[in-house]
Enzyme design. Structure first.
Site, short mmCIF file in Angstrom:
data_model
loop_
_atom_site.label_atom_id
_atom_site.label_comp_id
_atom_site.label_asym_id
_atom_site.label_seq_id
_atom_site.Cartn_x
_atom_site.Cartn_y
_atom_site.Cartn_z
N LYS A 15 0.82 -1.07 0.01
CA LYS A 15 -0.10 -0.04 -0.15
C LYS A 15 0.90 1.26 -0.11
O LYS A 15 0.51 2.18 -0.80
CB LYS A 15 -0.91 0.00 1.25
CG LYS A 15 -1.76 -1.20 1.39
CD LYS A 15 -2.91 -0.94 2.61
CE LYS A 15 -2.04 -1.05 3.81
NZ LYS A 15 -1.39 -2.26 3.90
N ARG A 90 -9.42 1.25 8.57
CA ARG A 90 -9.31 -0.08 8.78
C ARG A 90 -10.32 -0.65 9.61
O ARG A 90 -10.11 -2.03 9.98
CB ARG A 90 -8.00 -0.07 9.53
CG ARG A 90 -6.75 -0.45 8.94
CD ARG A 90 -5.28 -0.10 9.83
NE ARG A 90 -4.22 -1.05 9.69
CZ ARG A 90 -3.37 -0.50 9.00
NH1 ARG A 90 -3.11 0.51 8.60
NH2 ARG A 90 -2.22 -1.45 8.88
N ARG A 130 11.69 -5.81 4.99
CA ARG A 130 11.35 -4.09 4.96
C ARG A 130 12.08 -3.31 5.73
O ARG A 130 12.53 -3.55 6.87
CB ARG A 130 9.73 -3.97 5.28
CG ARG A 130 9.45 -2.63 5.34
CD ARG A 130 7.93 -2.21 5.05
NE ARG A 130 7.17 -2.58 6.40
CZ ARG A 130 5.97 -2.51 6.48
NH1 ARG A 130 5.45 -1.80 5.36
NH2 ARG A 130 5.17 -2.86 7.45
N ARG A 162 11.20 -1.84 11.17
CA ARG A 162 10.25 -1.64 12.26
C ARG A 162 10.05 -2.58 13.26
O ARG A 162 9.92 -3.68 12.94
CB ARG A 162 8.72 -1.42 11.57
CG ARG A 162 8.68 0.00 10.85
CD ARG A 162 7.55 0.05 10.00
NE ARG A 162 6.22 -0.52 10.44
CZ ARG A 162 5.00 -0.42 9.64
NH1 ARG A 162 5.04 0.05 8.63
NH2 ARG A 162 4.34 -0.72 10.21
N ARG A 173 -0.94 -8.99 13.27
CA ARG A 173 -1.50 -7.71 12.44
C ARG A 173 -2.08 -8.38 11.34
O ARG A 173 -3.33 -7.94 10.79
CB ARG A 173 -0.30 -7.03 11.88
CG ARG A 173 0.16 -5.91 13.09
CD ARG A 173 1.83 -5.43 12.67
NE ARG A 173 1.82 -5.01 11.39
CZ ARG A 173 2.91 -4.82 10.73
NH1 ARG A 173 4.15 -5.28 10.90
NH2 ARG A 173 2.64 -4.04 9.40
P1 ADP Z 1 1.17 -1.62 7.27
O1 ADP Z 1 1.88 -0.62 6.40
O2 ADP Z 1 2.27 -2.77 7.53
O3 ADP Z 1 -0.19 -1.82 6.87
P2 ADP Z 1 1.07 0.85 8.73
O4 ADP Z 1 2.03 1.34 8.74
O5 ADP Z 1 0.01 1.16 7.94
O6 ADP Z 1 1.30 -0.64 8.70
O7 ADP Z 1 0.39 0.77 10.25
C1 ADP Z 1 1.10 0.28 11.53
C2 ADP Z 1 0.28 0.46 12.58
O8 ADP Z 1 -0.29 1.49 12.91
C3 ADP Z 1 -0.80 -0.66 12.70
O9 ADP Z 1 -0.42 -1.92 12.76
C4 ADP Z 1 -1.80 -0.11 13.81
O10 ADP Z 1 -1.24 -0.39 15.03
C5 ADP Z 1 -1.62 1.42 13.48
N1 ADP Z 1 -2.53 1.99 12.64
C6 ADP Z 1 -2.29 2.53 11.08
N2 ADP Z 1 -3.19 2.83 10.58
C7 ADP Z 1 -4.37 2.61 11.44
C8 ADP Z 1 -5.80 2.74 11.37
N3 ADP Z 1 -6.27 3.26 10.31
N4 ADP Z 1 -6.59 2.30 12.71
C9 ADP Z 1 -6.05 1.86 13.73
N5 ADP Z 1 -4.69 1.75 13.61
C10 ADP Z 1 -3.82 1.93 12.76
P1 ADP Z 2 2.14 -1.91 3.13
O1 ADP Z 2 2.20 -0.43 3.04
O2 ADP Z 2 1.14 -2.51 2.39
O3 ADP Z 2 2.25 -2.45 4.65
P2 ADP Z 2 4.92 -1.66 1.85
O4 ADP Z 2 4.49 -0.85 0.59
O5 ADP Z 2 5.52 -0.95 2.98
O6 ADP Z 2 3.31 -2.45 2.26
O7 ADP Z 2 5.71 -3.01 1.37
C1 ADP Z 2 6.09 -3.86 2.06
C2 ADP Z 2 7.54 -4.41 1.68
O8 ADP Z 2 7.27 -5.06 0.29
C3 ADP Z 2 8.53 -3.30 1.44
O9 ADP Z 2 9.76 -3.53 1.96
C4 ADP Z 2 8.37 -3.07 -0.15
O10 ADP Z 2 9.79 -2.49 -0.67
C5 ADP Z 2 8.28 -4.37 -0.50
N1 ADP Z 2 7.21 -4.35 -1.71
C6 ADP Z 2 6.11 -3.83 -1.95
N2 ADP Z 2 5.60 -4.02 -3.14
C7 ADP Z 2 6.38 -4.71 -3.48
C8 ADP Z 2 6.28 -5.78 -5.03
N3 ADP Z 2 5.12 -5.58 -5.68
N4 ADP Z 2 7.04 -6.55 -5.32
C9 ADP Z 2 8.27 -6.93 -4.42
N5 ADP Z 2 8.35 -6.27 -3.10
C10 ADP Z 2 7.24 -5.09 -2.89
#
Ligand code: ADP
Ligand code: ADP
Length: 220
Positions: A15, A90, A130, A162, A173
């Site tokens: 995302k 979410r 990541r 992270r 998660r």
């Molecule tokens: P990821 O990119 O791996 O999905 P995020 O960076 O979006 O993780 O979120 C990290 C953490 O921040 C989540 O596991 C949650 O604890 C919190 N968080 C982020 N967005 C939301 C949301 N919309 N509602 C509640 N908690 C959130």
């Molecule tokens: P989210 O925000 O949904 O948690 P991220 O964009 O942070 O996901 O991506 C998670 C990890 O996967 C990061 O290390 C990113 O560089 C890698 N990644 C994201 N999209 C791809 C893809 N299409 N192919 C390979 N690696 C990816």
């Protein structure tokens, strides 16, 4: 009229990676609630300290805090034409509150929800490799390595992993996603805005598929 795009998908689906690219192309701000919480956490604000209690356990931050933070962010001038949301909403309560905010403040609604689909096994692989910088730029040790290990290609900051990308927290998660966030798929299907995207492809192919569905929406 403002354009609001919500990127949906489990942790590690891509995302953040896609939201950055799409927001640059569409010239709309990228709003990541995860990045906003992490900024607050590193600045040790009251919001950050409270949110940190949940983030470190892989749980969602309570809706009231999250919704208030997004409302505040959307009130800034750069959102007048819309935004690309990443990691929000979410929960169903957040989705309903978001619809209300868009209605009341923008006379608008969610235009498109690309839902990035990736198998659980690949999610774990993505999250365990990541690496991030404090400005939210994202790399992967194998898939998209930085030119110099440990250093952000874009801003030169030091990269870190992270705490919540540790294996134990990742499985929590993903569980939380399935229980609390996956119901949004149906919610947005009912609004006719959900578009499934194959997230197992390379980064540029995923972007192309997202842009394809966005183009169809805009031609409506
Ligand atoms: P990821 O990119 O791996 O999905 P995020 O960076 O979006 O993780 O979120 C990290 C953490 O921040 C989540 O596991 C949650 O604890 C919190 N968080 C982020 N967005 C939301 C949301 N919309 N509602 C509640 N908690 C959130
Ligand atoms: P989210 O925000 O949904 O948690 P991220 O964009 O942070 O996901 O991506 C998670 C990890 O996967 C990061 O290390 C990113 O560089 C890698 N990644 C994201 N999209 C791809 C893809 N299409 N192919 C390979 N690696 C990816």
């Amino acid at each position: 009229m403002a354009t609001f795009i919500v990127l949906l998908g489990p942790p590690g689906a891509g995302k953040g990676t896609q939201a950055k690219k799409i927001s640059e192309i569409l010239k709309l701000p990228h709003i990541s609630t995860g990045d906003l919480f992490r900024e607050n956490l590193s600045d040790q604000t009251e919001l950050g300290k409270e949110a940190g209690l949940y983030i470190n356990q892989g749980l969602l931050v309570p809706d009231s805090l999250t919704i208030a933070m997004v409302k505040d962010r959307l009130s800034r001038e750069d959102c007048a034409q819309g935004a690309v949301l990443d990691g929000f909403p979410r929960t169903l309560a957040q989705a309903e509150a978001f619809d209300q905010m868009l209605r009341e403040s923008f006379d608008s609604k969610v235009d498109c929800v690309p839902c990035i689909d990736v198998d659980a096994g690949l999610l774990v692989e993505r999250l365990s490799g990541r690496w991030m910088c404090p400005n939210g730029h994202v790399f992967h040790a194998t898939f998209t390595p930085p030119k110099v290990p440990g250093v952000c290609d874009i801003c030169g900051s030091e990269l870190y992993q992270r705490d919540d990308d540790k294996a134990e927290t990742v499985s929590k998660r993903i569980e939380v996603y399935n229980a609390q966030t996956a119901p949004l798929i149906q919610y947005y299907e009912r609004q006719n805005v959900l578009k499934k995207i194959d997230g197992a492809q390379d980064i540029d192919s995923v972007t192309r598929d997202i842009l394809d569905v966005l183009e169809k929406i805009e031609r409506k």
